[in-house]
Write a protein that holds these residues in place. Structure first.
Motif, short mmCIF file in Angstrom:
data_model
loop_
_atom_site.label_atom_id
_atom_site.label_comp_id
_atom_site.label_asym_id
_atom_site.label_seq_id
_atom_site.Cartn_x
_atom_site.Cartn_y
_atom_site.Cartn_z
N HIS A 136 42.33 54.71 45.05
CA HIS A 136 43.02 53.68 45.83
C HIS A 136 42.30 52.33 45.71
O HIS A 136 42.93 51.27 45.64
N GLU A 137 40.97 52.38 45.67
CA GLU A 137 40.19 51.14 45.56
C GLU A 137 40.17 50.62 44.12
O GLU A 137 40.18 49.41 43.89
N ASP B 133 44.84 47.62 37.59
CA ASP B 133 46.23 47.19 37.42
C ASP B 133 46.32 45.68 37.17
O ASP B 133 47.09 45.23 36.33
N ARG B 134 45.48 44.94 37.90
CA ARG B 134 45.52 43.48 37.72
C ARG B 134 45.07 43.10 36.31
O ARG B 134 45.73 42.33 35.61
N PRO C 258 43.86 48.63 42.15
CA PRO C 258 44.25 47.21 42.10
C PRO C 258 43.49 46.41 41.03
O PRO C 258 44.08 45.56 40.36
N SER D 109 42.59 55.47 37.18
CA SER D 109 42.14 55.32 38.58
C SER D 109 41.88 56.69 39.22
O SER D 109 40.99 56.83 40.05
#
Ligand SMILES: CCC(=O)SCCNC(=O)CCNC(=O)[C@H](O)C(C)(C)COP(=O)(O)OP(=O)(O)OC[C@H]1O[C@@H](n2cnc3c(N)ncnc32)[C@H](O)[C@@H]1OP(=O)(O)O
Length: 253
Positions: free
Chosen positions: A75-76, A82-83, A79, A233
């Motif tokens: 979860h951490e 993905d960015r 992002p 991830s």
């Protein structure tokens, strides 16, 4: 500033400026790549984009482990992965040819950045590889997807991913990852690589780039990259990954 964007005639250059930690990627460099993308889209006179690293040691050593080690769970991590994957897709799909001037080592995410570019001019002293496997993760910025797309031989691409090690420049040329290997001065290598291409109208380059981008849209390359990000991830949160990163960061030289 950990990056620089400079223009020389019709060439826009992005330089990662963190040589002391082998040009590892932090959030500011990712911001810089976003700025690079918008600059190119807003200026139709730009003919080529060059991405390189400062100094002779490294093109890029991937994500800054001292920062990204702070991301523990899927979860951490998602992002950040993905960015960067989205930014890199925007770099890969720029409307002009993008050249990775691989002035030194390109490992992990650094190898992913170079693989996303259209061409890789590689110093004979550089090594490059998808070393992520040695950290118990896969590529997670889209690099595995680009490699499988770009290398003519899928078995070689799979072998590179699964061996997870850096290769010398001559081996990278043989595998089809390096476009050219150069000795000596990187500026001279870039100049001689571009000399014939600059004789051709920029509109022709842009049209060929659109052809490539249409092919990638047709095969949903972005969708495949999103899957790569998701899988990476999930591996990221495993104990094996955190132990391997900790081992690198605490190694004694
Ligand atoms: C986000 C997903 C990913 O990118 S996963 C992959 C992350 N990258 C890595 O695991 C690569 C780690 N780096 C290396 O293997 C080597 O540093 C390479 C690039 C081969 C260069 O070797 P060498 O020229 O001998 O330099 P060195 O290892 O002594 O490093 C110099 C100082 O820089 C640092 N450094 C290096 N890479 C990173 C990195 N990715 N993140 C954070 N710091 C990095 C080293 O720790 C070292 O620091 P110090 O001088 O000991 O304080």
């Amino acid at each position: 500033m950990t990056f620089a964007i400079n223009r020389e005639e019709n060439i826009l250059r992005f330089t990662i400026k963190r040589p002391e930690i082998r040009n590892a990627i932090n959030h500011e460099v990712i911001d810089g790549l976003e700025k690079l993308v918008s600059t190119v889209h807003n200026d139709s006179t730009i003919q080529f984009v060059v991405i390189t690293g400062e100094g002779d040691e490294a093109f890029c050593s991937g994500g800054d482990l001292s920062i990204f080690h702070g991301l523990h769970t899927a979860h951490e991590a998602f992002p950040m992965l993905d960015r960067m994957a989205s930014v890199l897709y925007n770099v890969a799909t720029l409307p002009v040819p993008v050249i990775a001037l691989v002035n030194g080592h390109a490992v992990g995410g650094g190898c992913e950045i170079a693989t996303a570019c259209d061409f890789r001019l590689v110093s004979s002293k550089a090594k490059a590889g998808f070393i992520q496997g040695s950290l118990a993760i896969t590529s997670g910025w889209g690099g595995g997807t680009y490699l499988l797309e770009k290398l003519a031989r899928q078995d070689i691409a799979m072998h590179m991913l699964c061996e997870s090690k850096p290769y010398a420049a001559d081996a990278l040329l043989e595998k089809g990852w390096a476009t050219q290997v150069y000795d000596g001065d990187k500026e001279q290598a870039l100049q001689s690589f571009l000399i014939e291409m600059t004789q051709v109208e920029a509109s022709v380059h842009r049209a060929y780039k659109q052809m490539l981008i249409r092919k990638w849209i047709g095969q949903n390359l972005l969708g495949q990259i999103k899957e790569e990000v998701k899988n990476c991830s999930l591996l990221w949160e495993a104990e094996e990954h955190h132990k391997a990163v900790q081992k690198f960061l605490s190694r004694k030289k």
